[in-house]
Design an enzyme around this catalytic site. Structure first.
Site, PDB file in Angstrom:
ATOM      1  N   LYS A  89       0.838  -1.202   0.000  1.00  0.00           N
ATOM      2  CA  LYS A  89       0.000   0.000   0.000  1.00  0.00           C
ATOM      3  C   LYS A  89       0.871   1.250   0.000  1.00  0.00           C
ATOM      4  O   LYS A  89       1.852   1.345   0.745  1.00  0.00           O
ATOM      5  CB  LYS A  89      -0.923  -0.010   1.224  1.00  0.00           C
ATOM      6  N   SER A 164      -9.191   3.251   2.254  1.00  0.00           N
ATOM      7  CA  SER A 164      -8.076   3.710   1.449  1.00  0.00           C
ATOM      8  C   SER A 164      -7.228   2.590   0.864  1.00  0.00           C
ATOM      9  O   SER A 164      -6.337   2.823   0.054  1.00  0.00           O
ATOM     10  CB  SER A 164      -7.188   4.637   2.277  1.00  0.00           C
ATOM     11  N   SER A 188     -10.542   1.561   6.341  1.00  0.00           N
ATOM     12  CA  SER A 188      -9.743   1.455   5.121  1.00  0.00           C
ATOM     13  C   SER A 188      -9.366   0.042   4.724  1.00  0.00           C
ATOM     14  O   SER A 188      -8.932  -0.186   3.600  1.00  0.00           O
ATOM     15  CB  SER A 188      -8.460   2.294   5.265  1.00  0.00           C
TER      16      SER A 188
END
Length: 468
Positions: A89, A164, A188
């Site tokens: 990520k 996210s 997220s």
């Protein structure tokens, strides 16, 4: 697990991390063969979805795969992820690989060290091939940014991937990765898992150390975690990430030891639904989750609708205050600098400006509300093994929106109000998993959250295994 319709999946890309690891150790396939299959699949699928960014040079990646094959022959596997590809990520620092945080301010930033989680993933033998896309600084559960653009849903590119950890979820669902890391402050790991029909788990606070943070004591809303297409892979990656570190004083002192098939036991589950009508829900969301609950009931679980006696508006306010306190402190200098202020998304400016108007009394009151909610959870856990809620309040929306402005006729008063359903899990500090619950009438995926007992990540994974 159901793949997006019409997706052509190479044979090796059909497998998760645990299966690939077994094939490698048995000598049935090489790391080079695995990595090549995934890279070819990424070349084919990623352009339409934009999930993986900052992809490294293929020759360099394959050289690492060859080295992994040599190590395997010489001394056995480094760990579960030996010789397997992973994309990190883009909020986590990766040594020698561009880490943008989704912001033009850091578009060319190349860290000289890995984050703790990334270092542990590498030590387990993984080959980092690139990054997964994220919204700017992780703000909002919709993955778009001015550096790489918008990540598009695995089950329909016209829709949001969530966020996210949106890039991670889409890459998993499209079989571009066998497993993926992520992080979670306000859903997220859970929201994008729901939107892309995969598992996402926010572990107990402190299970995965928050080493490297500027604030090691007070800002305890965010944590790293894992995403996968199976419970075994989810537990496997979490076990790699978990464990104490002296640089994280609030990290839990035990790791995560998972044995497949050992922990899958029926339990009592409290269904919180829409919190007694407090949360607006798009039509069909509750129906999908209630059908998922029936699967747990068929597996022997007891399901009971419950409405805790709590002021939900006060809980949401506490989440907003503690979030603004953390964000304003961390990113305030970027807002103060004229060279970077105009490069921040408007939502970041809103968070910082509101955070700077908070007084000590407001922050203390929010912390007190969070504590009261934790005690209420303890009361609930005297009778239940998990608390269930939808993972999102609406199905994946138009990818061109910045955020949903209303749900079921109710106007959202902030860019993240539509994500309110994740706040109880975050503020509990307990482990929370998003299970793939099923699909709405338009074949849009939805997930269901299970909040587990404090520090009982293993018990929660056991319920997930029972569900699977």
């Amino acid at each position: 697990m159901l793949a997006p319709p019409g997706l052509a999946i190479p044979e090796l890309c059909r497998f998760g991390a645990s299966q690939l690891a077994a094939l490698l150790v048995d000598g049935k396939v090489s790391s080079r063969e695995i990595v090549t299959a995934f890279l070819d699949h990424i070349d084919s699928v990623n352009p339409a979805h934009n999930a993986i960014v900052s992809l490294r040079d293929r020759k360099a990646i394959l050289a690492e795969a060859d080295a992994a094959d040599e190590r395997l022959r010489a001394r056995g596997p480094d760990g579960l992820l030996h010789g397997l590809p992973i994309a990190i990520k883009d909020l986590a620092a990766t040594k020698g690989l561009r880490t943008t945080f989704g912001s033009p301010i850091h578009a060319d930033f190349v860290p000289d060290a890995d984050s703790l989680t990334v270092a542990r993933i590498r030590a387990a033998g993984a080959i980092v091939i690139g990054k997964t896309n994220t919204p700017e600084f992780g703000l909002g559960s919709h993955t778009y940014n001015p550096v790489f653009g918008t990540t598009r849903n695995a089950f329909g590119p016209s829709r949001s991937a969530g966020g996210s950890s949106g890039g991670a979820a889409v890459a998993l669902a499209l079989r571009m990765l066998p497993v993926a890391d992520g992080s979670d402050m306000g859903g997220s790991l859970r929201n994008p898992a729901a939107y892309n029909n995969v598992y996402g788990m926010r572990p107990s606070q402190g299970r995965v150390p928050n080493a490297g943070s500027e604030d090691l004591f007070y800002s305890q809303l965010s944590t790293d975690g894992a995403m996968a297409r199976s419970v075994a892979d989810l537990a496997g990656l979490l076990a790699i990430e978990a464990g104490p570190d002296p640089r994280a004083p609030l990290s839990l002192q035990d790791g995560l030891r998972w044995e497949p098939g050992v922990h899958a036991r029926p339990g009592r589950i409290a269904w919180l639904g829409d919190l007694g009508g407090h949360l607006p829900m798009e039509a069909g969301v509750l129906d999908v989750c209630e059908l998922a609950l029936s699967r747990l009931a068929d597996a022997g679980c007891t399901i009971e609708p419950v409405l805790p006696k709590f002021d939900w508006e006060r809980l949401w306010s506490a989440f907003v205050v503690l979030r603004q306190f953390s964000i304003a402190g961390k990113y305030g200098p970027l807002h103060d600098d004229p060279a970077t202020r105009d490069l921040l998304k408007p939502e970041m400016g809103w968070e910082i400006e509101n955070g700077r108007h908070l007084g000590a009394e407001a922050i203390y009151a929010a912390a007190r509300t969070r504590s009261e909610w934790y005690l209420e959870c303890l009361r609930l856990f005297e009778h239940f093994d998990a608390l269930a809620l939808p993972s999102a309040q609406l199905f994946a929306f138009d990818a061109d929106w910045h955020w949903p402005r209303e749900i079921a006729g109710r106007t959202m008063d902030s860019y993240h109000r539509w994500m309110e359903v994740v706040a109880p899990g975050t503020l509990s500090g307990c482990p929370v998993i998003s299970l793939p619950a099923g699909f709405g009438s338009t074949m849009r995926p939805m997930g269901m959250q299970l909040i587990g007992r404090p520090k009982d990540d293993i018990g929660l994974l056991g319920l997930a295994e029972l569900y699977a």
